[in-house]
Design a protein around this motif. Structure first.
Motif, short mmCIF file in Angstrom:
data_model
loop_
_atom_site.label_atom_id
_atom_site.label_comp_id
_atom_site.label_asym_id
_atom_site.label_seq_id
_atom_site.Cartn_x
_atom_site.Cartn_y
_atom_site.Cartn_z
N TRP A 200 0.75 -1.11 -0.07
CA TRP A 200 -0.06 0.06 0.05
C TRP A 200 0.88 1.34 0.09
N GLU A 202 0.73 5.13 0.90
CA GLU A 202 -0.08 6.25 1.53
C GLU A 202 0.82 7.58 1.21
N ASP A 210 -1.95 4.67 -3.63
CA ASP A 210 -3.24 4.15 -3.40
C ASP A 210 -4.19 4.95 -2.77
N LYS A 244 2.62 -1.41 7.91
CA LYS A 244 2.58 -0.62 6.78
C LYS A 244 1.28 0.26 7.14
N LYS A 246 -2.19 2.09 6.57
CA LYS A 246 -2.91 1.94 5.49
C LYS A 246 -4.35 2.48 5.83
N GLU A 249 -7.10 -0.07 4.87
CA GLU A 249 -7.32 -1.37 5.65
C GLU A 249 -8.25 -1.05 6.86
#
Length: 409
Positions: A200, A202, A210, A244, A246, A249
């Motif tokens: 991902w 950011e 993304d 990470k 996200k 998510e």
């Protein structure tokens, strides 16, 4: 655990042009959908703003004056659910005032960091309350990623209720549309700690990242935007090995909880957060094109209710009957260092940031925060309009000051 390559990005782009003004949840939730509009006992109302040009909805590109005006008025810019105030307000009695020197220091920080409001609770009592930028006690202010910690709390409630059997369950059990993607074999706990191993980007300065592409998927896929974007991601590490940050998510966590409990996050939060935490004002939570709520962002509250949320968490999420809305030990784990950023006390829990000394907090761009220092029974709630989304030097100042407050008589 210590996770390699721990990223520290912590911001969210709000590009929600095209958000639907109708609730379009999955079929299994059809009964819950109808209750939003027809059951007064639930009393969660859908609100739709005036129609606006999508270019006006790019929050990251609002200027300073626009942010100060609109952060307190997000329900007139985006569609969402309105959750009424609690039937019984949690009392926040006055405590011993902080010293004149400390109060003066807070007021200086408010000015220097473009802060709209600060409330300091100790032992559930108000030791300081102050405002800037024209904000008043009854006004609401947006949360940005502080909402992630609310979503985490609803995740814990769904585990306690049995709607989610275990944090070790695979994500695809609750979001089967992700089967065959990089989320195969990823657990609920791993997305809660952002250690899924799924790639991902950011980066908010990169229009191809993304997070910058969230709006593209909203426009193209509408109600299916969350799943359509996330199932196209690649895996870059084995699940559990790499942290990470996200935002996408956390949106998955919101969808997962909504699928598990059969209602929107806003509806569920009324029973699990708003009522037991005793919010004095209503809560607005933005919807996405499904008509469900955005797990990673965008609820609005009064400053005092952000403080009530912090106090609710600090005291274990207890309801009026003495039982907790979450499993025993949930907040110790959710606010504990599940991810270690290098042995200095900073890390990540279940959608909460962790700080040295066993402390933790919720953070959102432009300076929103709920900071908890449990050993001092201290909660510091803050809402702001920082000059940039991150302005990390401001956040560091306030965190250092929270530690200072914890030592005050």
């Amino acid at each position: 655990m210590t996770i390699r390559n721990a990223g520290l990005a912590g911001i969210i782009a709000v590009a929600l042009a095209g958000c639907s003004a109708s609730y379009g949840a999955p079929e299994k939730n059809a009964q819950a959908v109808s209750t939003v509009a027809t059951t007064q006992a639930i009393a969660v109302q859908l609100v739709a703003p005036p129609e606006r040009d999508p270019s006006e909805l790019q929050v990251l590109f609002w200027n300073d004056a626009q942010r100060s005006e609109r952060f307190r008025d997000m329900e007139n810019w985006f569609a969402g659910h309105e959750v009424p105030a609690a039937l019984e307000t949690r009392d926040l009695p006055a405590g011993a005032p902080l010293s004149a020197d400390i109060q003066a220091e807070i007021k200086t920080l408010i000015e220097e960091t473009n802060t709209a409001g600060v409330m300091v609770l100790q032992g559930g009592k108000v030791r300081f309350e102050g405002y800037g930028l024209g904000l008043e006690a009854q006004d609401r202010w947006t949360s940005f990623s502080v909402a992630k910690s609310f979503t985490s709390t609803l995740l814990g409630a769904a585990v306690k209720d049995g709607s989610i059997e275990s944090m070790d369950d695979q994500v695809t059990r609750y979001i089967p549309e992700l089967t065959g993607s990089a989320y195969d074999d990823v657990t609920v706990e791993q997305i809660a700690t952002m250690t899924s191993g799924v790639a991902w980007n950011e980066d908010y300065t990169d229009p191809e990242s993304d997070v910058s592409q969230l709006n593209k998927y909203v426009v193209e896929y509408g109600p299916d935007a969350i799943v359509e974007q996330m199932k196209r991601l690649d895996r870059e590490a084995e699940p559990g090995e790499k942290f990470k940050y996200k935002t996408g998510e956390t949106n998955l966590i919101g969808l997962l909880v909504e699928n598990a409990v059969g209602m929107s996050l806003a509806e569920y939060s009324q029973a699990k957060i708003v009522e037991p935490a005793g919010f004095a004002g209503g809560m607005f939570w933005m919807t996405d094109p499904r008509g469900g709520n955005i797990g990673g962002c965008c609820l609005s509250l009064r400053l005092s209710d952000y403080a009530r949320m912090g106090e609710f968490v600090r005291t274990g999420g207890l309801q009026s009957n003495g039982t907790s809305i979450v499993p025993e030990g949930w907040f110790a784990k959710a606010g504990g260092q599940q991810v270690d950023f290098g042995g200095n006390g900073f890390g990540y829990g279940y959608q909460w940031w962790t700080y040295p000394g066993g402390n933790f907090g919720a953070q959102g761009i432009f300076g929103q925060a709920i900071t908890l220092i449990p050993e001092a029974d201290l909660v510091v709630a803050r809402v702001s309009n920082w000059p940039t989304a991150t302005s990390s030097e401001y956040g560091e100042k306030w965190l250092r000051f929270a530690y200072k407050l914890s030592t005050q008589p």
